[in-house]
Design a protein around this motif. Structure first.
Motif, PDB file in Angstrom:
ATOM      1  N   SER A  19     -29.203   9.093  46.447  1.00  0.00           N
ATOM      2  CA  SER A  19     -30.493   9.234  46.172  1.00  0.00           C
ATOM      3  C   SER A  19     -29.735  10.058  45.392  1.00  0.00           C
ATOM      4  O   SER A  19     -29.351  11.252  45.240  1.00  0.00           O
ATOM      5  N   LYS A  20     -30.851  10.338  44.226  1.00  0.00           N
ATOM      6  CA  LYS A  20     -31.215  10.908  43.192  1.00  0.00           C
ATOM      7  C   LYS A  20     -31.836  12.656  43.381  1.00  0.00           C
ATOM      8  O   LYS A  20     -32.718  12.389  43.747  1.00  0.00           O
ATOM      9  N   ILE A  21     -30.842  13.285  43.199  1.00  0.00           N
ATOM     10  CA  ILE A  21     -31.222  15.097  43.216  1.00  0.00           C
ATOM     11  C   ILE A  21     -31.217  15.237  42.004  1.00  0.00           C
ATOM     12  O   ILE A  21     -30.473  15.526  41.766  1.00  0.00           O
ATOM     13  N   VAL A  22     -32.513  16.189  41.906  1.00  0.00           N
ATOM     14  CA  VAL A  22     -32.335  16.840  40.710  1.00  0.00           C
ATOM     15  C   VAL A  22     -32.459  18.265  40.523  1.00  0.00           C
ATOM     16  O   VAL A  22     -33.484  18.735  41.372  1.00  0.00           O
ATOM     17  N   LEU A  23     -31.498  19.499  39.869  1.00  0.00           N
ATOM     18  CA  LEU A  23     -32.229  20.566  40.017  1.00  0.00           C
ATOM     19  C   LEU A  23     -32.989  21.220  38.950  1.00  0.00           C
ATOM     20  O   LEU A  23     -32.040  20.937  38.230  1.00  0.00           O
ATOM     21  N   LEU A  24     -33.272  21.976  39.219  1.00  0.00           N
ATOM     22  CA  LEU A  24     -34.477  22.018  38.225  1.00  0.00           C
ATOM     23  C   LEU A  24     -34.934  24.116  38.499  1.00  0.00           C
ATOM     24  O   LEU A  24     -34.648  24.235  39.625  1.00  0.00           O
ATOM     25  N   GLY A  25     -35.237  24.559  37.673  1.00  0.00           N
ATOM     26  CA  GLY A  25     -35.050  26.393  37.296  1.00  0.00           C
ATOM     27  C   GLY A  25     -34.800  26.942  36.019  1.00  0.00           C
ATOM     28  O   GLY A  25     -33.550  26.161  35.545  1.00  0.00           O
ATOM     29  N   ASP A  26     -35.148  27.829  36.198  1.00  0.00           N
ATOM     30  CA  ASP A  26     -34.930  29.151  34.395  1.00  0.00           C
ATOM     31  C   ASP A  26     -33.575  28.982  34.643  1.00  0.00           C
ATOM     32  O   ASP A  26     -32.692  28.865  35.131  1.00  0.00           O
ATOM     33  N   GLN A  27     -33.056  29.559  33.141  1.00  0.00           N
ATOM     34  CA  GLN A  27     -31.093  29.617  33.194  1.00  0.00           C
ATOM     35  C   GLN A  27     -30.898  30.768  33.837  1.00  0.00           C
ATOM     36  O   GLN A  27     -31.748  31.600  34.160  1.00  0.00           O
ATOM     37  N   SER A  28     -29.334  30.893  34.252  1.00  0.00           N
ATOM     38  CA  SER A  28     -28.609  31.605  34.862  1.00  0.00           C
ATOM     39  C   SER A  28     -29.266  31.902  36.260  1.00  0.00           C
ATOM     40  O   SER A  28     -28.750  32.577  37.153  1.00  0.00           O
ATOM     41  N   VAL A  29     -30.039  30.726  36.792  1.00  0.00           N
ATOM     42  CA  VAL A  29     -31.042  31.316  38.422  1.00  0.00           C
ATOM     43  C   VAL A  29     -30.056  30.991  39.716  1.00  0.00           C
ATOM     44  O   VAL A  29     -29.567  31.047  40.956  1.00  0.00           O
ATOM     45  N   GLY A  30     -28.615  30.336  38.834  1.00  0.00           N
ATOM     46  CA  GLY A  30     -27.495  29.790  39.747  1.00  0.00           C
ATOM     47  C   GLY A  30     -27.234  27.720  40.374  1.00  0.00           C
ATOM     48  O   GLY A  30     -27.028  27.397  41.381  1.00  0.00           O
ATOM     49  N   LYS A  31     -28.118  27.089  39.668  1.00  0.00           N
ATOM     50  CA  LYS A  31     -27.912  25.958  39.961  1.00  0.00           C
ATOM     51  C   LYS A  31     -26.723  24.910  40.167  1.00  0.00           C
ATOM     52  O   LYS A  31     -26.350  24.386  40.611  1.00  0.00           O
ATOM     53  N   THR A  32     -26.184  25.300  38.941  1.00  0.00           N
ATOM     54  CA  THR A  32     -24.457  25.227  39.021  1.00  0.00           C
ATOM     55  C   THR A  32     -23.705  25.642  39.989  1.00  0.00           C
ATOM     56  O   THR A  32     -22.953  24.753  40.916  1.00  0.00           O
ATOM     57  N   SER A  33     -23.921  26.756  40.233  1.00  0.00           N
ATOM     58  CA  SER A  33     -22.825  27.615  41.030  1.00  0.00           C
ATOM     59  C   SER A  33     -23.302  26.579  42.796  1.00  0.00           C
ATOM     60  O   SER A  33     -22.840  26.328  43.615  1.00  0.00           O
ATOM     61  N   LEU A  34     -24.548  26.604  43.109  1.00  0.00           N
ATOM     62  CA  LEU A  34     -24.869  25.770  43.986  1.00  0.00           C
ATOM     63  C   LEU A  34     -24.069  24.395  44.060  1.00  0.00           C
ATOM     64  O   LEU A  34     -23.548  24.275  45.424  1.00  0.00           O
ATOM     65  N   ILE A  35     -24.496  23.512  43.008  1.00  0.00           N
ATOM     66  CA  ILE A  35     -23.510  22.874  43.007  1.00  0.00           C
ATOM     67  C   ILE A  35     -22.244  22.109  43.285  1.00  0.00           C
ATOM     68  O   ILE A  35     -21.245  21.902  43.848  1.00  0.00           O
ATOM     69  N   THR A  36     -21.291  23.401  42.844  1.00  0.00           N
ATOM     70  CA  THR A  36     -19.557  23.510  42.968  1.00  0.00           C
ATOM     71  C   THR A  36     -19.508  24.474  44.195  1.00  0.00           C
ATOM     72  O   THR A  36     -18.284  24.142  44.802  1.00  0.00           O
ATOM     73  N   ARG A  37     -20.075  24.978  44.231  1.00  0.00           N
ATOM     74  CA  ARG A  37     -20.012  25.156  46.051  1.00  0.00           C
ATOM     75  C   ARG A  37     -20.058  24.227  46.708  1.00  0.00           C
ATOM     76  O   ARG A  37     -19.198  23.857  48.101  1.00  0.00           O
ATOM     77  N   PHE A  38     -21.577  23.594  46.967  1.00  0.00           N
ATOM     78  CA  PHE A  38     -21.340  22.001  48.228  1.00  0.00           C
ATOM     79  C   PHE A  38     -20.295  20.830  47.479  1.00  0.00           C
ATOM     80  O   PHE A  38     -19.782  20.930  48.344  1.00  0.00           O
ATOM     81  N   MET A  39     -19.967  20.574  46.656  1.00  0.00           N
ATOM     82  CA  MET A  39     -19.353  20.166  46.063  1.00  0.00           C
ATOM     83  C   MET A  39     -17.409  20.398  46.363  1.00  0.00           C
ATOM     84  O   MET A  39     -16.968  19.917  46.599  1.00  0.00           O
ATOM     85  N   TYR A  40     -16.996  21.997  45.641  1.00  0.00           N
ATOM     86  CA  TYR A  40     -15.614  21.855  46.119  1.00  0.00           C
ATOM     87  C   TYR A  40     -15.459  23.365  46.434  1.00  0.00           C
ATOM     88  O   TYR A  40     -14.571  23.446  47.261  1.00  0.00           O
ATOM     89  N   ASP A  41     -16.342  23.714  47.554  1.00  0.00           N
ATOM     90  CA  ASP A  41     -16.553  25.269  48.123  1.00  0.00           C
ATOM     91  C   ASP A  41     -15.606  26.555  47.703  1.00  0.00           C
ATOM     92  O   ASP A  41     -15.524  27.055  48.120  1.00  0.00           O
ATOM     93  N   THR A  42     -16.158  26.338  46.305  1.00  0.00           N
ATOM     94  CA  THR A  42     -15.896  28.075  45.500  1.00  0.00           C
ATOM     95  C   THR A  42     -17.635  27.956  43.958  1.00  0.00           C
ATOM     96  O   THR A  42     -18.054  27.390  44.873  1.00  0.00           O
ATOM     97  N   PHE A  43     -16.478  29.187  43.629  1.00  0.00           N
ATOM     98  CA  PHE A  43     -17.385  29.611  43.073  1.00  0.00           C
ATOM     99  C   PHE A  43     -17.036  30.689  41.710  1.00  0.00           C
ATOM    100  O   PHE A  43     -15.650  30.537  42.337  1.00  0.00           O
ATOM    101  N   ASP A  44     -17.660  30.760  40.797  1.00  0.00           N
ATOM    102  CA  ASP A  44     -17.285  30.755  39.560  1.00  0.00           C
ATOM    103  C   ASP A  44     -17.793  31.978  39.063  1.00  0.00           C
ATOM    104  O   ASP A  44     -18.909  31.630  39.147  1.00  0.00           O
ATOM    105  N   ASN A  45     -17.367  32.899  39.242  1.00  0.00           N
ATOM    106  CA  ASN A  45     -17.846  34.487  38.396  1.00  0.00           C
ATOM    107  C   ASN A  45     -17.996  33.935  36.724  1.00  0.00           C
ATOM    108  O   ASN A  45     -19.417  35.135  36.852  1.00  0.00           O
TER     109      ASN A  45
END
Length: 214
Positions: A19-45
């Motif tokens: 199932s293809k899931i696309v994350l959309l939204g303005d710059q710096s809202v945290g799209k990549t951070s949400l994926i990183t948290r879900f995939m690896y359970d980490t957060f990069d400041n």
């Protein structure tokens, strides 16, 4: 006497539905951070803008089946905007993210949702996500108005914090379960069609000559 190796048994199981899931939204809202948290359970400041499109994949194990989620992380900058429609075109889910401390990012969700609707119509699950819930003291968007927008547009809504890990797993589990729900509806409809196809004509109907099987 040849015995079948048990290893080959796995090949008979159906491939995982992707199932293809696309994350959309303005710059710096945290799209990549949400994926990183879900995939690896980490957060990069340290913030690094996504260049173009990133792709990751993860299997989710639910009670009665496994769903493979393909996560497409899109860049929020305007210069990459022309790339987005081609990635929305065949998606099953669109997660439209805004930052609860940035009102403009919330207002922009309307155009992102319009983009999804113009490409996919109603044949897509749309989830509105208010990220950075850990910064609620700097909130510019109330829970009530975000909820009201989601209700008005008939889409799901959830607040998350990629930094604190709040609601991130719940978000993707809810999406996976919605996908399974759609899949089951499709299976039920197919079975219903099959039943209709094989029903024999009622006794008072005279079969057409053209349908004769002699």
């Amino acid at each position: 006497m040849s015995a079948t190796s048990p290893v080959t048994a796995d090949f008979s199981s159906p491939p995982l539905k992707r199932s293809k899931i696309v994350l959309l939204g303005d710059q710096s809202v945290g799209k990549t951070s949400l994926i990183t948290r879900f995939m690896y359970d980490t957060f990069d400041n340290t913030y690094q803008a996504t260049i173009g499109i990133d792709f990751l994949s993860k299997a989710m194990y639910l009670e009665d089946r496994t769903v493979r989620l393909q996560l497409w992380d899109t860049a929020g900058q305007e210069r990459y905007r022309s790339l987005i429609p081609s990635y929305i075109r065949d998606c099953s889910v669109a997660i439209v993210v805004f930052d609860i401390t940035n009102r403009q990012s919330f207002l922009s969700t309307s155009k992102w949702i319009d983009d999804v609707r113009s490409e996919r119509g109603n044949d897509v699950i749309i989830v509105l996500v208010g990220n950075k819930a850990d910064l609620s003291d700097k909130r510019q968007v109330t829970l009530e108005e975000a909820n009201a927008k989601a209700t008005e547009l008939n889409i799901m809504f959830m607040e998350t914090s990629a930094k604190a890990g709040h609601n991130v797993k719940s978000l993707f589990k809810k999406i996976a379960m919605s996908l399974v729900g759609m899949e089951k509806e499709g299976e039920a409809a197919e079975q219903q069609n099959t039943k209709i196809d094989v029903t024999s004509p009622t006794t008072n109907e005279v079969p057409d000559a053209s349908q004769c099987n002699c």
